[in-house]
Design a protein around this motif. Structure first.
Motif, PDB file in Angstrom:
ATOM      1  N   MET A   1      -6.229 -14.291 -19.973  1.00  0.00           N
ATOM      2  CA  MET A   1      -5.484 -15.285 -19.202  1.00  0.00           C
ATOM      3  C   MET A   1      -6.378 -15.837 -18.089  1.00  0.00           C
ATOM      4  O   MET A   1      -7.156 -15.106 -17.482  1.00  0.00           O
ATOM      5  CB  MET A   1      -4.222 -14.652 -18.611  1.00  0.00           C
ATOM      6  N   THR A   2      -6.234 -17.122 -17.815  1.00  0.00           N
ATOM      7  CA  THR A   2      -7.024 -17.776 -16.776  1.00  0.00           C
ATOM      8  C   THR A   2      -6.665 -17.214 -15.409  1.00  0.00           C
ATOM      9  O   THR A   2      -5.490 -17.049 -15.080  1.00  0.00           O
ATOM     10  CB  THR A   2      -6.762 -19.290 -16.781  1.00  0.00           C
ATOM     11  N   ARG A   3      -7.692 -16.924 -14.619  1.00  0.00           N
ATOM     12  CA  ARG A   3      -7.475 -16.378 -13.281  1.00  0.00           C
ATOM     13  C   ARG A   3      -8.171 -17.234 -12.223  1.00  0.00           C
ATOM     14  O   ARG A   3      -9.290 -17.688 -12.432  1.00  0.00           O
ATOM     15  CB  ARG A   3      -8.017 -14.948 -13.173  1.00  0.00           C
ATOM     16  N   SER A   4      -7.488 -17.401 -11.118  1.00  0.00           N
ATOM     17  CA  SER A   4      -8.115 -18.018  -9.953  1.00  0.00           C
ATOM     18  C   SER A   4      -9.039 -16.993  -9.306  1.00  0.00           C
ATOM     19  O   SER A   4      -8.912 -15.792  -9.557  1.00  0.00           O
ATOM     20  CB  SER A   4      -7.035 -18.462  -8.967  1.00  0.00           C
ATOM     21  N   MET A   5      -9.969 -17.456  -8.461  1.00  0.00           N
ATOM     22  CA  MET A   5     -10.819 -16.507  -7.748  1.00  0.00           C
ATOM     23  C   MET A   5     -10.253 -16.142  -6.381  1.00  0.00           C
ATOM     24  O   MET A   5     -10.819 -15.295  -5.689  1.00  0.00           O
ATOM     25  CB  MET A   5     -12.233 -17.063  -7.599  1.00  0.00           C
ATOM     26  N   THR A   6      -9.154 -16.751  -5.987  1.00  0.00           N
ATOM     27  CA  THR A   6      -8.494 -16.356  -4.747  1.00  0.00           C
ATOM     28  C   THR A   6      -7.313 -15.452  -5.095  1.00  0.00           C
ATOM     29  O   THR A   6      -6.581 -15.721  -6.043  1.00  0.00           O
ATOM     30  CB  THR A   6      -8.008 -17.579  -3.958  1.00  0.00           C
ATOM     31  N   GLY A   7      -7.154 -14.408  -4.328  1.00  0.00           N
ATOM     32  CA  GLY A   7      -6.062 -13.490  -4.620  1.00  0.00           C
ATOM     33  C   GLY A   7      -5.853 -12.483  -3.500  1.00  0.00           C
ATOM     34  O   GLY A   7      -6.694 -12.334  -2.607  1.00  0.00           O
ATOM     35  N   PHE A   8      -4.717 -11.795  -3.553  1.00  0.00           N
ATOM     36  CA  PHE A   8      -4.397 -10.762  -2.570  1.00  0.00           C
ATOM     37  C   PHE A   8      -3.549  -9.704  -3.252  1.00  0.00           C
ATOM     38  O   PHE A   8      -2.682 -10.017  -4.070  1.00  0.00           O
ATOM     39  CB  PHE A   8      -3.633 -11.360  -1.381  1.00  0.00           C
ATOM     40  N   GLY A   9      -3.819  -8.448  -2.917  1.00  0.00           N
ATOM     41  CA  GLY A   9      -3.025  -7.350  -3.466  1.00  0.00           C
ATOM     42  C   GLY A   9      -3.049  -6.163  -2.522  1.00  0.00           C
ATOM     43  O   GLY A   9      -4.068  -5.886  -1.880  1.00  0.00           O
ATOM     44  N   ARG A  10      -1.934  -5.462  -2.439  1.00  0.00           N
ATOM     45  CA  ARG A  10      -1.850  -4.313  -1.527  1.00  0.00           C
ATOM     46  C   ARG A  10      -1.016  -3.223  -2.161  1.00  0.00           C
ATOM     47  O   ARG A  10      -0.088  -3.484  -2.915  1.00  0.00           O
ATOM     48  CB  ARG A  10      -1.231  -4.746  -0.195  1.00  0.00           C
ATOM     49  N   ALA A  11      -1.371  -1.969  -1.853  1.00  0.00           N
ATOM     50  CA  ALA A  11      -0.602  -0.820  -2.334  1.00  0.00           C
ATOM     51  C   ALA A  11      -0.836   0.341  -1.377  1.00  0.00           C
ATOM     52  O   ALA A  11      -1.853   0.395  -0.677  1.00  0.00           O
ATOM     53  CB  ALA A  11      -1.015  -0.435  -3.751  1.00  0.00           C
ATOM     54  N   GLN A  12       0.107   1.278  -1.369  1.00  0.00           N
ATOM     55  CA  GLN A  12      -0.045   2.453  -0.522  1.00  0.00           C
ATOM     56  C   GLN A  12       0.648   3.659  -1.150  1.00  0.00           C
ATOM     57  O   GLN A  12       1.520   3.519  -2.017  1.00  0.00           O
ATOM     58  CB  GLN A  12       0.507   2.187   0.886  1.00  0.00           C
ATOM     59  N   LYS A  13       0.240   4.838  -0.694  1.00  0.00           N
ATOM     60  CA  LYS A  13       0.786   6.077  -1.230  1.00  0.00           C
ATOM     61  C   LYS A  13       0.774   7.133  -0.139  1.00  0.00           C
ATOM     62  O   LYS A  13      -0.187   7.215   0.645  1.00  0.00           O
ATOM     63  CB  LYS A  13      -0.047   6.553  -2.419  1.00  0.00           C
ATOM     64  N   GLU A  14       1.838   7.921  -0.079  1.00  0.00           N
ATOM     65  CA  GLU A  14       1.920   8.966   0.932  1.00  0.00           C
ATOM     66  C   GLU A  14       2.355  10.275   0.288  1.00  0.00           C
ATOM     67  O   GLU A  14       3.321  10.311  -0.475  1.00  0.00           O
ATOM     68  CB  GLU A  14       2.899   8.569   2.037  1.00  0.00           C
ATOM     69  N   THR A  15       1.624  11.343   0.566  1.00  0.00           N
ATOM     70  CA  THR A  15       1.986  12.691   0.126  1.00  0.00           C
ATOM     71  C   THR A  15       2.298  13.519   1.376  1.00  0.00           C
ATOM     72  O   THR A  15       2.343  12.992   2.490  1.00  0.00           O
ATOM     73  CB  THR A  15       0.835  13.333  -0.667  1.00  0.00           C
ATOM     74  N   GLU A  16       2.493  14.808   1.199  1.00  0.00           N
ATOM     75  CA  GLU A  16       2.786  15.659   2.341  1.00  0.00           C
ATOM     76  C   GLU A  16       1.605  15.758   3.298  1.00  0.00           C
ATOM     77  O   GLU A  16       1.773  15.991   4.490  1.00  0.00           O
ATOM     78  CB  GLU A  16       3.167  17.068   1.862  1.00  0.00           C
ATOM     79  N   SER A  17       0.399  15.548   2.758  1.00  0.00           N
ATOM     80  CA  SER A  17      -0.786  15.780   3.585  1.00  0.00           C
ATOM     81  C   SER A  17      -1.628  14.542   3.871  1.00  0.00           C
ATOM     82  O   SER A  17      -2.503  14.579   4.742  1.00  0.00           O
ATOM     83  CB  SER A  17      -1.683  16.830   2.911  1.00  0.00           C
ATOM     84  N   GLU A 139      -3.268   0.163  -8.365  1.00  0.00           N
ATOM     85  CA  GLU A 139      -2.007  -0.542  -8.114  1.00  0.00           C
ATOM     86  C   GLU A 139      -2.251  -1.806  -7.301  1.00  0.00           C
ATOM     87  O   GLU A 139      -1.693  -2.875  -7.600  1.00  0.00           O
ATOM     88  CB  GLU A 139      -1.036   0.377  -7.376  1.00  0.00           C
ATOM     89  N   ALA A 140      -3.101  -1.699  -6.281  1.00  0.00           N
ATOM     90  CA  ALA A 140      -3.440  -2.874  -5.472  1.00  0.00           C
ATOM     91  C   ALA A 140      -4.146  -3.921  -6.328  1.00  0.00           C
ATOM     92  O   ALA A 140      -3.902  -5.123  -6.198  1.00  0.00           O
ATOM     93  CB  ALA A 140      -4.323  -2.461  -4.296  1.00  0.00           C
ATOM     94  N   CYS A 141      -5.029  -3.454  -7.228  1.00  0.00           N
ATOM     95  CA  CYS A 141      -5.771  -4.370  -8.096  1.00  0.00           C
ATOM     96  C   CYS A 141      -4.839  -5.057  -9.093  1.00  0.00           C
ATOM     97  O   CYS A 141      -5.030  -6.240  -9.412  1.00  0.00           O
ATOM     98  CB  CYS A 141      -6.880  -3.607  -8.825  1.00  0.00           C
ATOM     99  N   ASP A 142      -3.832  -4.335  -9.578  1.00  0.00           N
ATOM    100  CA  ASP A 142      -2.845  -4.947 -10.476  1.00  0.00           C
ATOM    101  C   ASP A 142      -2.129  -6.100  -9.768  1.00  0.00           C
ATOM    102  O   ASP A 142      -1.940  -7.181 -10.346  1.00  0.00           O
ATOM    103  CB  ASP A 142      -1.817  -3.900 -10.923  1.00  0.00           C
ATOM    104  N   ASN A 143      -1.721  -5.866  -8.529  1.00  0.00           N
ATOM    105  CA  ASN A 143      -1.043  -6.910  -7.749  1.00  0.00           C
ATOM    106  C   ASN A 143      -1.989  -8.075  -7.461  1.00  0.00           C
ATOM    107  O   ASN A 143      -1.592  -9.245  -7.498  1.00  0.00           O
ATOM    108  CB  ASN A 143      -0.520  -6.326  -6.437  1.00  0.00           C
ATOM    109  N   PHE A 144      -3.223  -7.736  -7.171  1.00  0.00           N
ATOM    110  CA  PHE A 144      -4.269  -8.727  -6.883  1.00  0.00           C
ATOM    111  C   PHE A 144      -4.509  -9.627  -8.101  1.00  0.00           C
ATOM    112  O   PHE A 144      -4.540 -10.857  -7.996  1.00  0.00           O
ATOM    113  CB  PHE A 144      -5.537  -7.959  -6.497  1.00  0.00           C
ATOM    114  N   ILE A 145      -4.647  -9.010  -9.276  1.00  0.00           N
ATOM    115  CA  ILE A 145      -4.903  -9.764 -10.503  1.00  0.00           C
ATOM    116  C   ILE A 145      -3.679 -10.598 -10.897  1.00  0.00           C
ATOM    117  O   ILE A 145      -3.808 -11.735 -11.373  1.00  0.00           O
ATOM    118  CB  ILE A 145      -5.306  -8.815 -11.643  1.00  0.00           C
TER     119      ILE A 145
END
Length: 292
Positions: A1-17, A139-145
């Protein structure tokens, strides 16, 4: 699929430590270029991040910001510098005896000297940390792409629309070009008759002149190549790889054919359309610069 070169993606994860956050953003660039920011104590992640993203992003200047916060940990060790503590104790005792001071030396007194106690962490399990970071990075890269693909779809629609507009103008050139030869032949015949003042005209000579002119202004080869380039350009959108650089080259070829048509045609209407074609080509070029 055609992709632009501009993009943004973010993800986060939290465990007990630990808390991990990854943010990706990019702008246009001829090649893949990465600027990563990770906490100093996790510098070993930088090369792994670059290698991993190179497998998923072909082009663009990418900025990757990684935040890692340890929430609770039991791998901290506090060490006592006993030789230094003894030296401080001896020095304090000497002051006490020399100046007849009150003996108020205690453990808390010694700990006021910051270098008596030092905090150390057990050796970090780099592979375990990387696995945690990689899951968030993916996960961030998935959102970015996904954002790049949405933008890419808009670019595709715009470029294809302009390409179709060019084909319509090429059709006009193909239809108009033979008429210019007939018009030239009629004008030539009329002019010669005026010069000969009604005398018979050498039809064979007229045909020769018309043939020479027709060969000079013929743009059939150029319009055929231009059509072929346009079809190739549109077909590239179906490829499953980065197409931006190939498209950029093809747009140069399209522009070259348009220039040749403009230089060969000696007709106002055709030249006017060629200017319109070149305007569309320039807009396509600008959009292609945004494609991965």
């Amino acid at each position: 699929m055609t992709r632009s070169m501009t993009g943004f993606g973010r993800a986060q994860k939290e465990t007990e430590s630990i808390f991990i956050s990854v943010e990706l953003k990019s702008v246009n660039h001829r090649y893949f270029e990465l600027y990563s920011r990770v906490p100093r104590t996790y510098g070993f992640l930088e090369e792994r991040i670059k290698s991993h993203l190179q497998g998923r992003i072909a082009r663009g200047k990418v900025e990757c910001n990684v935040t890692i916060e340890e929430l609770e940990t039991d791998d901290v060790i506090v060490k006592v510098n006993h030789s230094l503590a003894k030296a401080y104790l001896d020095a304090l005792s000497e002051l006490e005896e020399t100046y007849e001071l009150r003996n108020d030396i205690s453990a808390s007194t010694l700990t006021r000297f910051g270098d008596i106690l030092s905090v150390h962490k057990e050796e970090t399990d780099e592979d375990a940390i990387w696995e945690l970071v990689k899951s968030v990075l993916d996960e961030a890269c998935d959102n970015f792409i996904a954002m790049r693909e949405r933008e890419g779809l808009k670019l595709k629609d715009d470029i294809c629309g302009r390409a179709d507009a060019i084909l319509e103008k090429v059709a006009f050139v193909e239809e108009r070009s033979p008429e210019t030869v007939r018009e030239y032949n009629d004008k030539l015949k009329t002019r010669i008759k005026e010069l000969l003042d009604g005398a018979d005209v050498d039809e064979q000579r007229l045909l020769q002149e018309a043939a020479i002119y027709a060969d000079k202004v013929a743009v059939d080869e150029e319009t055929v190549r231009l059509r072929s380039h346009i079809e190739q350009l549109k077909a590239m959108f179906n490829e499953d790889e980065a197409i931006g650089r190939k498209m950029d080259f093809l747009v140069q070829e399209i522009n070259r054919e348009a220039n040749t048509i403009g230089s060969k045609a000696s007709d106002f209407e055709i030249n006017k359309v060629v200017v319109e074609i070149k305007a569309e080509v320039e807009k396509i070029r600008e959009q292609v610069q945004n494609i991965e």
